[in-house]
Design a protein around this motif. Structure first.
Motif, PDB file in Angstrom:
ATOM      1  N   ALA A 248       2.361  -1.054 -10.375  1.00 38.85           N
ATOM      2  CA  ALA A 248       2.419  -1.951  -9.207  1.00 38.85           C
ATOM      3  C   ALA A 248       1.580  -1.374  -8.072  1.00 38.85           C
ATOM      4  CB  ALA A 248       3.872  -2.132  -8.769  1.00 38.85           C
ATOM      5  N   CYS A 251      -2.129  -1.931  -8.758  1.00 35.00           N
ATOM      6  CA  CYS A 251      -2.538  -3.336  -8.521  1.00 35.00           C
ATOM      7  C   CYS A 251      -2.579  -3.631  -7.014  1.00 35.00           C
ATOM      8  CB  CYS A 251      -1.564  -4.290  -9.212  1.00 35.00           C
ATOM      9  SG  CYS A 251      -1.568  -4.139 -11.009  1.00 35.00           S
ATOM     10  N   THR A 252      -1.592  -3.143  -6.285  1.00 37.53           N
ATOM     11  CA  THR A 252      -1.548  -3.404  -4.838  1.00 37.53           C
ATOM     12  C   THR A 252      -2.772  -2.778  -4.163  1.00 37.53           C
ATOM     13  OG1 THR A 252       0.846  -3.271  -5.001  1.00 37.53           O
ATOM     14  CG2 THR A 252      -0.069  -3.212  -2.782  1.00 37.53           C
ATOM     15  N   GLN A 253      -3.127  -1.570  -4.592  1.00 31.34           N
ATOM     16  CA  GLN A 253      -4.282  -0.884  -4.014  1.00 31.34           C
ATOM     17  C   GLN A 253      -5.563  -1.687  -4.236  1.00 31.34           C
ATOM     18  OE1 GLN A 253      -3.865   1.656  -2.119  1.00 31.34           O
ATOM     19  NE2 GLN A 253      -6.073   1.735  -1.685  1.00 31.34           N
ATOM     20  N   ASP A 289       0.099 -13.407   0.100  1.00 32.23           N
ATOM     21  CA  ASP A 289      -0.331 -12.112  -0.450  1.00 32.23           C
ATOM     22  C   ASP A 289       0.692 -11.569  -1.461  1.00 32.23           C
ATOM     23  OD1 ASP A 289      -2.471 -12.424   1.135  1.00 32.23           O
ATOM     24  OD2 ASP A 289      -1.952 -10.859   2.575  1.00 32.23           O
ATOM     25  N   ASP A 290       1.988 -11.759  -1.171  1.00 33.75           N
ATOM     26  CA  ASP A 290       3.007 -11.233  -2.097  1.00 33.75           C
ATOM     27  C   ASP A 290       2.897 -11.892  -3.466  1.00 33.75           C
ATOM     28  OD1 ASP A 290       3.948  -9.588  -0.208  1.00 33.75           O
ATOM     29  OD2 ASP A 290       5.716 -10.794   0.316  1.00 33.75           O
ATOM     30  N   ILE A 293      -0.104 -10.405  -5.310  1.00 35.64           N
ATOM     31  CA  ILE A 293       0.172  -9.070  -5.862  1.00 35.64           C
ATOM     32  C   ILE A 293       1.115  -9.198  -7.067  1.00 35.64           C
ATOM     33  CG2 ILE A 293       1.261  -6.829  -5.381  1.00 35.64           C
ATOM     34  CD1 ILE A 293       0.154  -7.134  -2.495  1.00 35.64           C
TER      35      ILE A 293
END
Ligand code: HEM
Length: 528
Positions: A248, A251-253, A289-290, A293
């Protein structure tokens, strides 16, 4: 008599009576056959999943008792092909059970579902609306160039580590390399960046191993989902269960880096992330955005292990069956243009100055015309479904009528285990328990007509749960089908493959996913 003893002999039997005996006597499922303890407690199936014997156990129970077996106080395993389309309908009338909620993420004390875990049709339809077209067949084909680059990276690594110079003839555990490939491939098509599994030849950040631990937790604790609140989702528990935080975080990065790119550079990207960002512009009320992600993470986690399982299973079954192996290789090599793509100069995926000529992967246009290849893949999906669990759904207010006439009341958890259904002699014939790609082809030996063949294949496909079913069918199916065919075709076309020890069986870790390990092979360039 002490007070404690007095309480013990009076209260405990009452609790036992209320928790187990009365529900058992009153249960509308009382008439259904099944293991004795399963009628009283879900602990029975929790242990069966813990011991990883659930697949064989459920198969044996259906052999013994027939199409409907009670495997928990409120859970019925179904093996009747006629009910598949009812339970897994496109209208989604049988919603997913609480089992799936173990997959929700816990954030600031709230449970956050995702497209896979949600039990709400409303949430699911909203989440899917902006995303569905990104998973279409035409979108999958747009990603083919990216597949080719990652596939040639796999070739280059295999050649360097197991075929070239002093490494020639070294044993390769191809099960590891297929995992490295699919994780890197999914990352590449998702955010145009591989995670480095292939180049490093290792499980970066232990993401693959951790994924397997998380799936084991899901497999076992999912049998009694309320346990999840006491274990994995309990913030006060000092012990921390494995989770997907490294994946996670990765992916967020990637998302944060993409957001900061200048607009012109963003527009050059042709990947899922670019499409998700476009979906956010088109549907700002549905995608934030959430959500982006969340789907980035799901893309990698939902697609990598599943695709690698099928690759491993095709290769293993081919190498254990010389006749099927030779038939496949003959079809593939006959389809190659002359001169062979290996003799055609082509740059290495990592360095244009390399003297190596890595073969060009077969294109989808080529693989889609090869009937035996397609039959081998279909047979693998049937014989080795990626999921080894009952795909649980909840009976709606209408109830569910079994072929015996028994009506299961609303709220009963029902479902089919794809492994049980795939061994149905009713659907697949007397040799259902045998791996035989030819079952998908027209049987000219017995004079089967085109029409009869079409009907037979349609019957087999109607019971097929390799991709799930109904409104919750796999989103990544087109992408996975294109990718799996290209990998299998290219490997068998350009390389000679053999098991190191044909008597040695692979290791299967049977959980939610049925994960193959230890497929030790010898690999060499095929003479062209
Ligand atoms: C050979 C490869 C694959 C197989 C056999 C496979 C199989 C499945 C199955 C059986 C389900 C249904 C699960 C259930 O009902 O509980 C599912 C769902 C899903 N798969 Fe796949 N999958 C594969 C590859 C992929 C890929 C490559 C992606 C993403 C790019 C993906 C994304 C998903 C998603 C998002 C869902 C949830 C769908 C929903 O609930 O609406 N899968 N898959």
């Amino acid at each position: 008599m002490s007070l404690v003893l007095l309480l013990g002999v009076t209260v405990l039997p009452l609790v036992f009576l209320k928790t187990y005996i009365i529900p058992y006597l009153r249960s509308p499922l009382k008439s259904l056959p099944g293991p004795f303890f399963a009628k009283f407690t879900n602990l029975w199936r929790l242990f069966s999943h813990y011991k990883q014997t659930h697949i064989e156990t459920q198969q044996a129970l259906h052999d013994k008792y027939g199409d409907a077996v009670r495997i928990g106080p409120n859970v019925v395993s179904i093996a009747d092909p006629a009910l598949v389309k009812t339970i897994y309908s496109t209208r989604g009338t049988f919603i997913k059970s609480e089992y799936y909620s173990v997959n929700d993420a816990l954030q600031d004390g709230h449970l956050i579902p995702n497209i896979f875990s949600t039990r709400s049709n409303v949430y699911h339809a909203r989440a899917l609306k902006p995303m569905a077209k990104l998973y279409s067949f035409s979108s999958a084909l747009e990603l083919e160039p990216s597949m080719d680059v990652t596939l040639r990276t796999l070739f280059s690594q295999l050649e360097t580590r197991f075929m070239d110079g002093a490494n020639a003839g070294k044993t390769c555990d191809i099960s590891e390399w297929f995992s490295f490939f699919t994780w890197d491939f999914l990352a590449d098509v998702t955010f145009s960046e591989r995670m480095g599994f292939l180049e490093r030849g290792e499980d970066v950040g232990d993401m693959i191993e951790t994924g397997e631990k998380v799936m084991r937790y899901f497999s076992v604790v999912g049998q009694i989902p309320t346990l999840d609140k006491l274990l994995g989702k309990n913030p006060h528990l000092p012990y921390k269960f494995a989770d997907f935080s490294v994946t996670a975080g990765f992916c967020t990065q990637r998302f944060l880096e993409r957001v900061q790119l200048p607009d012109e550079e963003k527009q050059t990207k042709k990947d899922f992330m670019a499409s998700f960002m476009q979906a956010k512009r088109e549907y700002p009320e549905l995608v934030g955005d959430d959500e982006i992600i969340g789907i980035l993470i799901l893309n990698v986690l939902g697609g990598a292990d599943t695709s690698s399982i099928i690759l491993k299973a095709v290769l293993y079954h081919m190498l254990r069956n010389p006749l099927y192996h030779h038939t496949l290789v003959a079809e593939l090599r006959a389809s190659l243009p002359s001169p062979s793509p290996r003799t055609t100069p082509s740059p290495s995926p990592s360095s244009s100055s390399s003297s190596h000529h890595y073969p060009l992967p077969l294109s989808h246009a080529q693989t889609s015309t090869l009937p035996y290849l397609q039959a081998c893949i279909l047979e693998t999906l049937r014989f080795h479904p990626v999921l080894g669990h009952v795909l649980e759904r909840v009976v709606p207010s209408s109830g569910l009528t079994l072929s015996s006439g028994v009506v299961l009341p609303p709220g009963t958890i029902v479902g089919v285990n794809p492994w049980v259904m795939s061994r149905s002699t009713l659907v697949y014939g007397p040799d259902a328990s045998t791996f035989r790609p030819g079952r998908w082809l027209r049987d000219e030996g017995v004079g089967e007509t085109e029409e009869a063949h079409g009907e037979r294949v349609a019957r087999m496909k109607s019971a097929d749960l390799a991709w799930g079913g109904g409104n919750r069918v796999c989103l990544g199916r087109p992408l996975a089908m294109v990718q799996v065919a290209k990998v299998v075709a290219s490997l068998f076309a350009y390389y000679d493959l053999a098991l190191e020890d044909p008597t040695q069986e692979w290791h299967l870790h049977k959980q939610w996913l049925v994960l193959p390990h230890k497929i030790r092979i010898k690999i060499a360039r095929a003479p062209m």
